[in-house]
Scaffold this motif. Structure first.
Motif, PDB file in Angstrom:
ATOM      1  N   GLN A 181     -10.387   5.996   4.995  1.00 20.79           N
ATOM      2  CA  GLN A 181     -10.063   4.917   4.861  1.00 20.79           C
ATOM      3  C   GLN A 181     -11.311   3.970   4.336  1.00 20.79           C
ATOM      4  O   GLN A 181     -10.971   2.520   3.854  1.00 20.79           O
ATOM      5  N   GLN A 237     -10.373   3.823   0.604  1.00 21.35           N
ATOM      6  CA  GLN A 237      -9.389   3.099   0.486  1.00 21.35           C
ATOM      7  C   GLN A 237      -9.620   1.638   0.427  1.00 21.35           C
ATOM      8  O   GLN A 237      -8.918   0.837  -0.198  1.00 21.35           O
ATOM      9  N   ASN A 238     -10.415   1.294   1.426  1.00 21.53           N
ATOM     10  CA  ASN A 238     -10.674  -0.224   1.432  1.00 21.53           C
ATOM     11  C   ASN A 238     -11.445  -0.829   0.115  1.00 21.53           C
ATOM     12  O   ASN A 238     -11.074  -2.028  -0.285  1.00 21.53           O
ATOM     13  N   LEU A 261      -8.701  -1.290  -2.119  1.00 16.59           N
ATOM     14  CA  LEU A 261      -8.005  -2.533  -2.121  1.00 16.59           C
ATOM     15  C   LEU A 261      -8.766  -3.747  -2.530  1.00 16.59           C
ATOM     16  O   LEU A 261      -8.218  -4.826  -3.048  1.00 16.59           O
ATOM     17  N   LYS A 301      -7.998  -3.973  -5.952  1.00 12.81           N
ATOM     18  CA  LYS A 301      -6.661  -3.779  -6.486  1.00 12.81           C
ATOM     19  C   LYS A 301      -6.256  -4.370  -8.003  1.00 12.81           C
ATOM     20  O   LYS A 301      -5.294  -3.868  -8.616  1.00 12.81           O
ATOM     21  N   ARG A 340      -0.591   2.941   8.360  1.00  9.73           N
ATOM     22  CA  ARG A 340      -1.485   2.481   7.470  1.00  9.73           C
ATOM     23  C   ARG A 340      -1.359   2.828   6.037  1.00  9.73           C
ATOM     24  O   ARG A 340      -1.537   2.051   5.228  1.00  9.73           O
ATOM     25  N   GLU A 341      -0.733   4.073   5.928  1.00  8.13           N
ATOM     26  CA  GLU A 341      -0.635   4.696   4.547  1.00  8.13           C
ATOM     27  C   GLU A 341       0.419   3.817   3.747  1.00  8.13           C
ATOM     28  O   GLU A 341       0.441   3.383   2.701  1.00  8.13           O
ATOM     29  N   PHE A 348      -0.744   0.439   2.660  1.00  9.62           N
ATOM     30  CA  PHE A 348      -1.942   0.465   1.765  1.00  9.62           C
ATOM     31  C   PHE A 348      -1.313   0.663   0.231  1.00  9.62           C
ATOM     32  O   PHE A 348      -1.435   0.065  -0.519  1.00  9.62           O
ATOM     33  N   GLU A 381       0.590  -2.505  -1.076  1.00  8.71           N
ATOM     34  CA  GLU A 381      -0.328  -3.692  -1.571  1.00  8.71           C
ATOM     35  C   GLU A 381      -1.043  -2.941  -2.524  1.00  8.71           C
ATOM     36  O   GLU A 381      -1.170  -3.815  -3.711  1.00  8.71           O
ATOM     37  N   PHE A 382      -1.555  -1.698  -2.532  1.00 10.57           N
ATOM     38  CA  PHE A 382      -2.275  -1.267  -3.759  1.00 10.57           C
ATOM     39  C   PHE A 382      -1.526  -1.120  -5.104  1.00 10.57           C
ATOM     40  O   PHE A 382      -2.047  -1.286  -6.229  1.00 10.57           O
TER      41      PHE A 382
END
Length: 235
Positions: free
Chosen positions: A72, A75-76, A79, A82, A209-210, A213, A216-217
């Motif tokens: 994560q 991942q953050n 984001l 992005k 969460r996935e 993600f 949005e991404f």
């Protein structure tokens, strides 16, 4: 374009470049002569930017694979930038597709490995005294099974007792997931229902969460995001 991709300044420079590329397209449609003078420069900057963004995203995705890594965190970071993927979608769809496919393949393997490992470690925390086929109604304990056969001495009322297991549907329904290595230190044991709830809770949490993600991404609508989600969790 010499600034590291992970810095805010590169993001700002990329936004300026994106604006100039869009402006160049508009001028090209109008057959403006000045557009040809800057086209080569912008093309070189675009190629360099795409190469640096590709390297950055592949590096972040590769960080997911490190043992005990919290995926994560990268991942953050993805984001946060992005816009980089949005830029790739505009100027080089082939690279954007490569990033997306690499992400799907990596996350699919990570999710499978994580839940396989998590379920296996949780199984070691289950109460040793659990019901088996020998405890079923009608099982003959006195049945001869050889000279060295030792009959079961377990209390069947204990094996089939509900006890506090019903709390998994009330008090413990939204409790934090069980952390195996922390519980093994205290030698604490759980009924199967508690372990099952923990696995399902972890699955729902990670799945939500996935989905958020990738929506949005990758800038996807609900149906496309669902298809991508299925490719990750469907394996």
């Amino acid at each position: 374009m010499e600034t590291p991709v992970s810095e805010q300044q590169f993001l700002e420079q990329l936004q300026v470049l994106d604006h100039k590329i869009e402006f160049l397209k508009e001028q090209s449609f109008r057959e403006a002569r000045a557009a040809q003078d800057v086209k080569d420069v912008l093309d070189k900057l675009k190629i360099k930017a795409v190469a640096k963004i590709r390297e950055y995203f592949l590096l972040k995705i590769n960080q997911f694979k490190k043992p005990l890594a919290n995926y994560q965190i990268p991942q953050n970071a993805m984001l946060r930038f992005k816009f980089y993927f949005q830029f790739l979608q505009k100027v080089n769809r082939e690279v954007a597709s490569e990033i997306r496919e690499e992400y799907i393949d990596t996350m699919s393997k990570i999710m499978f490995s994580y839940f396989k490992s998590y379920s296996g470690r949780l199984a070691k925390l289950q109460f040793e005294e659990s019901a088996s086929r020998e405890d079923l109604l009608g099982a003959e304990e006195s049945q001869a099974k050889g000279f060295f056969f030792k009959p079961s001495l377990r209390n069947k009322t204990t094996v089939f007792s509900v006890g506090t297991r019903g709390e998994v549907l009330s008090l413990e329904l939204e409790a934090p997931i069980i952390v195996p290595h922390a519980q093994q230190k205290t030698d604490q044991r759980y009924p199967y229902e508690m372990l099952f709830r923990s696995v399902q809770y972890a699955l729902v949490d990670n799945a939500c969460r996935e989905f958020l993600f990738i929506s949005e991404f990758f800038m996807l609508d609900t149906n496309t995001a669902q298809e991508l989600f299925n490719n990750i969790f469907g394996n």
